[in-house]
Design a protein around this motif. Sequence first.
Motif, short mmCIF file in Angstrom:
data_model
loop_
_atom_site.label_atom_id
_atom_site.label_comp_id
_atom_site.label_asym_id
_atom_site.label_seq_id
_atom_site.Cartn_x
_atom_site.Cartn_y
_atom_site.Cartn_z
N GLY A 13 0.68 -1.17 0.02
CA GLY A 13 -0.10 0.13 -0.11
C GLY A 13 0.92 1.15 -0.18
N CYS A 14 2.03 1.20 -0.27
CA CYS A 14 2.87 2.34 -0.46
C CYS A 14 2.41 3.35 -1.42
N GLU A 15 2.27 4.52 -1.04
CA GLU A 15 1.88 5.72 -2.39
C GLU A 15 2.79 5.97 -3.18
N THR A 16 4.15 6.06 -2.64
CA THR A 16 5.24 6.70 -3.48
C THR A 16 6.13 5.71 -3.74
N ILE A 17 6.35 5.20 -4.97
CA ILE A 17 7.33 4.12 -5.02
C ILE A 17 8.38 4.49 -6.23
N VAL A 18 9.54 4.53 -5.85
CA VAL A 18 10.64 5.11 -6.89
C VAL A 18 11.63 4.06 -7.32
N ALA A 19 11.52 3.71 -8.61
CA ALA A 19 12.72 2.65 -9.06
C ALA A 19 13.75 3.33 -9.78
N VAL A 20 15.08 2.83 -9.34
CA VAL A 20 16.00 3.45 -10.15
C VAL A 20 16.92 2.41 -10.90
N ASP A 21 17.20 2.45 -12.29
CA ASP A 21 17.68 1.43 -12.90
C ASP A 21 18.62 2.06 -14.15
N LEU A 22 19.51 1.38 -14.62
CA LEU A 22 20.24 1.75 -15.78
C LEU A 22 19.68 1.46 -17.19
N VAL A 23 18.56 0.63 -16.95
CA VAL A 23 17.91 0.19 -18.45
C VAL A 23 16.53 0.53 -18.44
N GLU A 25 14.09 -0.51 -20.29
CA GLU A 25 13.10 -1.47 -20.32
C GLU A 25 12.71 -2.04 -18.87
N ARG A 26 13.64 -2.04 -17.86
CA ARG A 26 13.54 -2.24 -16.86
C ARG A 26 12.59 -1.36 -16.06
N LEU A 27 12.90 -0.08 -16.18
CA LEU A 27 11.99 1.21 -15.72
C LEU A 27 10.74 0.96 -16.20
N GLU A 28 10.33 0.68 -17.15
CA GLU A 28 9.01 0.66 -17.88
C GLU A 28 8.62 -0.63 -17.08
N LEU A 29 9.11 -1.96 -16.92
CA LEU A 29 8.45 -2.86 -16.12
C LEU A 29 8.11 -2.36 -14.61
N ALA A 30 9.11 -1.54 -14.20
CA ALA A 30 8.91 -1.22 -12.64
C ALA A 30 7.63 -0.24 -12.83
N ARG A 31 7.34 0.49 -13.93
CA ARG A 31 5.98 1.08 -13.78
C ARG A 31 4.90 0.40 -13.96
N ALA A 35 5.82 1.06 -9.93
CA ALA A 35 6.64 2.19 -9.37
C ALA A 35 5.75 3.63 -9.95
N THR A 36 5.85 4.52 -9.05
CA THR A 36 5.16 5.90 -9.32
C THR A 36 6.05 6.72 -9.99
N HIS A 37 7.31 6.57 -9.77
CA HIS A 37 8.31 7.36 -10.26
C HIS A 37 9.41 6.45 -10.78
N THR A 38 10.11 6.74 -11.89
CA THR A 38 11.15 6.03 -12.33
C THR A 38 12.41 7.14 -12.56
N ILE A 39 13.81 6.50 -12.44
CA ILE A 39 14.80 7.46 -12.73
C ILE A 39 15.99 6.41 -13.59
N ASN A 40 16.51 6.90 -14.58
CA ASN A 40 17.39 6.17 -15.04
C ASN A 40 18.81 6.73 -14.77
N SER A 41 19.58 6.06 -13.90
CA SER A 41 20.75 6.60 -13.11
C SER A 41 21.87 6.80 -14.10
#
Length: 171
Positions: A13-23, A25-31, A35-41
């Motif tokens: 039930g977390c409202e804000t979920i941030v995923a960080v990755d280099l790829v 495609e994995r960030l899209e899967l995270a969304r 994931a509510t936010h994604t960052i390509n590091s």
Amino acid sequence: MGLAGVMAAKAAGCETIVAVDLVDERLELARELGATHTINSSTTENVSKEIRKTTGGLDLAMEAVGLEAVIRDALKSLRSPGIGATVGLQGFANPIAVDQSHLLMGRTLTGVIEGDADPHQLIPHLVDWWRAGIFPFDRLVSEYSFDDLATAIDDLRAGRVVKPILRMGPA
């Protein structure tokens, strides 16, 4: 581990979920997984600053890589107080240094091994979540025949799959 953390955060039930990755495609899967936010590091100059700017800071952070810079970013992305958990492992001889000011600001860094849970309780719980459609761990795996080992390794290295599983014997 990172994508499993995204799914667990959503299921909890977390409202804000941030995923960080280099790829990407994995960030899209995270969304897709919550994931509510994604960052390509690889394209973001200061990951922790971007997280704090976007979210105001996190109450909890989990890093799944085990690299010193990633652990530091997880700590720096926290509000005060906040808890950062490191679950990634680069090997047992993996010294890290953190700025003590991050801890003195009321932040905690903790290590976690195998979920710090009783597998007799956790696994049935995760299976129940999977059956309910809120922990789709099957989306993280791709099957390959053992004869396709080289393809599985190439796909893993290229970020086309998250967890390749090799099938032994006939399909």
